[in-house]
Each structure stands twice: as C-alpha cells, then as structure tokens.
Design a protein around this motif. Structure first.
Motif, PDB file in Angstrom:
ATOM      1  N   ASP A  80      11.078   7.899  -7.265  1.00 21.25           N
ATOM      2  CA  ASP A  80      10.516   7.594  -8.584  1.00 21.25           C
ATOM      3  C   ASP A  80      10.061   6.143  -8.671  1.00 21.25           C
ATOM      4  O   ASP A  80       9.028   5.838  -9.266  1.00 21.25           O
ATOM      5  CB  ASP A  80      11.533   7.887  -9.689  1.00 21.25           C
ATOM      6  N   ILE A  81      10.848   5.245  -8.087  1.00 22.14           N
ATOM      7  CA  ILE A  81      10.487   3.819  -8.113  1.00 22.14           C
ATOM      8  C   ILE A  81       9.169   3.599  -7.371  1.00 22.14           C
ATOM      9  O   ILE A  81       8.300   2.868  -7.847  1.00 22.14           O
ATOM     10  CB  ILE A  81      11.616   2.949  -7.516  1.00 22.14           C
ATOM     11  N   ILE A  82       9.016   4.256  -6.225  1.00 19.14           N
ATOM     12  CA  ILE A  82       7.765   4.124  -5.460  1.00 19.14           C
ATOM     13  C   ILE A  82       6.589   4.607  -6.294  1.00 19.14           C
ATOM     14  O   ILE A  82       5.546   3.950  -6.382  1.00 19.14           O
ATOM     15  CB  ILE A  82       7.862   4.892  -4.125  1.00 19.14           C
ATOM     16  N   VAL A  83       6.742   5.756  -6.954  1.00 19.47           N
ATOM     17  CA  VAL A  83       5.676   6.311  -7.792  1.00 19.47           C
ATOM     18  C   VAL A  83       5.352   5.370  -8.945  1.00 19.47           C
ATOM     19  O   VAL A  83       4.178   5.111  -9.249  1.00 19.47           O
ATOM     20  CB  VAL A  83       6.081   7.709  -8.316  1.00 19.47           C
ATOM     21  N   ILE A  84       6.378   4.833  -9.573  1.00 18.24           N
ATOM     22  CA  ILE A  84       6.179   3.913 -10.707  1.00 18.24           C
ATOM     23  C   ILE A  84       5.439   2.660 -10.252  1.00 18.24           C
ATOM     24  O   ILE A  84       4.475   2.220 -10.889  1.00 18.24           O
ATOM     25  CB  ILE A  84       7.537   3.567 -11.363  1.00 18.24           C
ATOM     26  N   VAL A  86       3.539   2.195  -7.557  1.00 16.55           N
ATOM     27  CA  VAL A  86       2.164   2.508  -7.169  1.00 16.55           C
ATOM     28  C   VAL A  86       1.288   2.691  -8.413  1.00 16.55           C
ATOM     29  O   VAL A  86       0.158   2.197  -8.474  1.00 16.55           O
ATOM     30  CB  VAL A  86       2.113   3.754  -6.257  1.00 16.55           C
ATOM     31  N   GLY A  87       1.814   3.370  -9.419  1.00 23.85           N
ATOM     32  CA  GLY A  87       1.063   3.568 -10.661  1.00 23.85           C
ATOM     33  C   GLY A  87       0.761   2.258 -11.371  1.00 23.85           C
ATOM     34  O   GLY A  87      -0.356   2.042 -11.865  1.00 23.85           O
ATOM     35  N   ILE A  88       1.739   1.375 -11.411  1.00 20.97           N
ATOM     36  CA  ILE A  88       1.537   0.079 -12.076  1.00 20.97           C
ATOM     37  C   ILE A  88       0.537  -0.778 -11.304  1.00 20.97           C
ATOM     38  O   ILE A  88      -0.348  -1.406 -11.903  1.00 20.97           O
ATOM     39  CB  ILE A  88       2.887  -0.640 -12.269  1.00 20.97           C
ATOM     40  N   VAL A  89       0.644  -0.790  -9.982  1.00 17.02           N
ATOM     41  CA  VAL A  89      -0.326  -1.532  -9.165  1.00 17.02           C
ATOM     42  C   VAL A  89      -1.731  -0.981  -9.408  1.00 17.02           C
ATOM     43  O   VAL A  89      -2.698  -1.743  -9.530  1.00 17.02           O
ATOM     44  CB  VAL A  89       0.054  -1.463  -7.664  1.00 17.02           C
ATOM     45  N   MET A 140      -8.962   3.918  -5.055  1.00 21.10           N
ATOM     46  CA  MET A 140      -8.861   5.325  -4.649  1.00 21.10           C
ATOM     47  C   MET A 140      -7.790   5.514  -3.586  1.00 21.10           C
ATOM     48  O   MET A 140      -7.045   6.495  -3.614  1.00 21.10           O
ATOM     49  CB  MET A 140     -10.216   5.837  -4.142  1.00 21.10           C
ATOM     50  N   SER A 141      -7.703   4.580  -2.665  1.00 25.22           N
ATOM     51  CA  SER A 141      -6.695   4.673  -1.613  1.00 25.22           C
ATOM     52  C   SER A 141      -5.290   4.592  -2.197  1.00 25.22           C
ATOM     53  O   SER A 141      -4.403   5.373  -1.812  1.00 25.22           O
ATOM     54  CB  SER A 141      -6.892   3.557  -0.589  1.00 25.22           C
ATOM     55  N   ILE A 142      -5.071   3.680  -3.108  1.00 22.65           N
ATOM     56  CA  ILE A 142      -3.753   3.552  -3.740  1.00 22.65           C
ATOM     57  C   ILE A 142      -3.443   4.787  -4.576  1.00 22.65           C
ATOM     58  O   ILE A 142      -2.314   5.281  -4.580  1.00 22.65           O
ATOM     59  CB  ILE A 142      -3.677   2.254  -4.568  1.00 22.65           C
ATOM     60  N   SER A 143      -4.444   5.300  -5.275  1.00 20.72           N
ATOM     61  CA  SER A 143      -4.252   6.519  -6.061  1.00 20.72           C
ATOM     62  C   SER A 143      -3.851   7.686  -5.165  1.00 20.72           C
ATOM     63  O   SER A 143      -2.947   8.469  -5.497  1.00 20.72           O
ATOM     64  CB  SER A 143      -5.540   6.846  -6.817  1.00 20.72           C
ATOM     65  N   PHE A 144      -4.497   7.807  -4.024  1.00 25.23           N
ATOM     66  CA  PHE A 144      -4.144   8.879  -3.089  1.00 25.23           C
ATOM     67  C   PHE A 144      -2.733   8.687  -2.545  1.00 25.23           C
ATOM     68  O   PHE A 144      -1.975   9.642  -2.401  1.00 25.23           O
ATOM     69  CB  PHE A 144      -5.146   8.966  -1.935  1.00 25.23           C
ATOM     70  N   MET A 145      -2.377   7.443  -2.273  1.00 25.93           N
ATOM     71  CA  MET A 145      -1.023   7.176  -1.804  1.00 25.93           C
ATOM     72  C   MET A 145       0.001   7.634  -2.846  1.00 25.93           C
ATOM     73  O   MET A 145       1.030   8.218  -2.506  1.00 25.93           O
ATOM     74  CB  MET A 145      -0.839   5.679  -1.517  1.00 25.93           C
ATOM     75  N   THR A 150       4.158  11.672  -4.540  1.00 21.48           N
ATOM     76  CA  THR A 150       4.641  12.625  -5.550  1.00 21.48           C
ATOM     77  C   THR A 150       4.348  14.076  -5.187  1.00 21.48           C
ATOM     78  O   THR A 150       4.612  14.975  -5.986  1.00 21.48           O
ATOM     79  CB  THR A 150       4.001  12.325  -6.922  1.00 21.48           C
ATOM     80  N   TRP A 151       3.823  14.307  -4.012  1.00 16.14           N
ATOM     81  CA  TRP A 151       3.436  15.665  -3.624  1.00 16.14           C
ATOM     82  C   TRP A 151       4.643  16.590  -3.634  1.00 16.14           C
ATOM     83  O   TRP A 151       5.675  16.308  -3.024  1.00 16.14           O
ATOM     84  CB  TRP A 151       2.775  15.641  -2.250  1.00 16.14           C
TER      85      TRP A 151
END
Length: 183
Positions: A80-84, A86-89, A140-145, A150-151
């Motif tokens: 969850d922290i990784i997802v959060i 990445v979303g904030i970045v 786009m690259s960060i969004s895909f990451m 979260t997959w």
C-alpha cells in the motif's frame, strides 16, 4: 491622402514626407489589436494551466500529509505504501508538467524568464512539444508502474502495457526525428 515624394538637397534621393498613408495606419491598428487579442487568449490559457498546476500540486501535498500520517501510524502495508508513494509522485509530476507548459507559453507569447535552467527556456513551439512529450513519457511510465504494483492478477495488464509501450515508442520516435532535424 497619398504620400508625396520629394527630393532632398543631397542630390535627388527620394524620401517620404511626414504624411502617412491612412490605410496603413488602420492596418497597423488592426495588427496591434490582433496581437493584443492573441496575447490575451494566450494569457487566459497559461493562467488556467498555471492554476491547474497549483491545484494538482496542492492536492498532492494534501495527499502527502494524509499518507505520511497513515504511514507513521503503521496503517498501511508495504504494498500500500508503494502504491501511495507512486500515486503522489504521479500527482506532483503532473503538476510540474502543467507548470512547465505554463512557463513555456509565457516565454513564447510574452518574454523569456531570466534565471531559468536552459532546458526550461522555450524559444519555439517545437521545444515546448518536446518538453511536454518527454515529461508525458515519464508520467505514463510511473502510472504503469503503479498499475503493476497494484495488479490483482485479473486485469489484462499485458494489453495495457503493450498499448502504453507502443505509445511511448511512437513518442520516442517523434522525439528522435525532431532531434535529427535540429542537428
């Protein structure tokens, strides 16, 4: 009223009298009005983009404070922290992209801003497009990451990745063509 030509005392060099063509005066006024209209519309656009940039970055800051509180209180798993994060970045990169577009439009339509790094100084629309495309590829690259992290195993992430990869390849090809033309 027509402009009259006269010969000056140095030997017949023709020059225009101080009278002006009334038609030219109207054209000059029309051109100035058109320039003011174009700059006014550009100002509206760049102010809107700047406001959007500020709003996105403020939202990113609110999310940062909220996420930091949750992380410090141990409310989130590592995934969850990784997802959060990445979303904030992603929010901040999106806000910075909008800010760079606003700065680029300002420099194109009004005047250069002193003290900016060379990579931000925009002299033509092609430079603005290249900067925007470069940052868009990064976003786009960060969004895909974020999608990969979260997959859940159910969504067709491969199709999404291939489509995104093709878009990035196309944009990269466009950038390489632009750079070859400049060299």
């Amino acid at each position: 009223m027509l402009c009259m030509k006269s010969v000056d005392s140095t030997g017949g060099i023709c020059k225009l009298e101080s009278q002006k063509f009334p038609i030219l005066q109207k054209k000059e006024m029309g051109n100035r009005f058109l320039i003011y209209c174009i700059k006014g519309l550009a100002a509206i656009g760049l102010l809107g983009i700047f406001a959007l940039s500020v709003a996105v970055m403020l939202y990113g800051m609110v999310e940062t404070v909220h996420a930091a509180g949750g992380i410090l209180q141990n409310q989130h798993s590592e995934k969850d922290i990784i997802v959060i994060v990445v979303g904030i970045v992603d929010f901040f990169l999106l806000g910075i992209t909008a800010l760079l577009v606003a700065v680029g439009l300002y420099e194109l339509f009004f005047k250069p801003i002193a003290g900016l790094p060379d990579w931000i100084n925009i002299k033509n629309m092609d430079q603005l497009k290249v900067m925007l495309i470069t940052v868009a590829i990064l976003v786009m690259s960060i969004s895909f990451m974020g999608k990969v992290v979260t997959w859940n195993g159910e969504d067709d992430i491969m199709g999404y990745g291939i489509a995104l990869g093709l878009v990035i390849i196309g944009l990269s090809y466009f950038l390489s063509i632009k750079q070859q033309k400049e060299s």
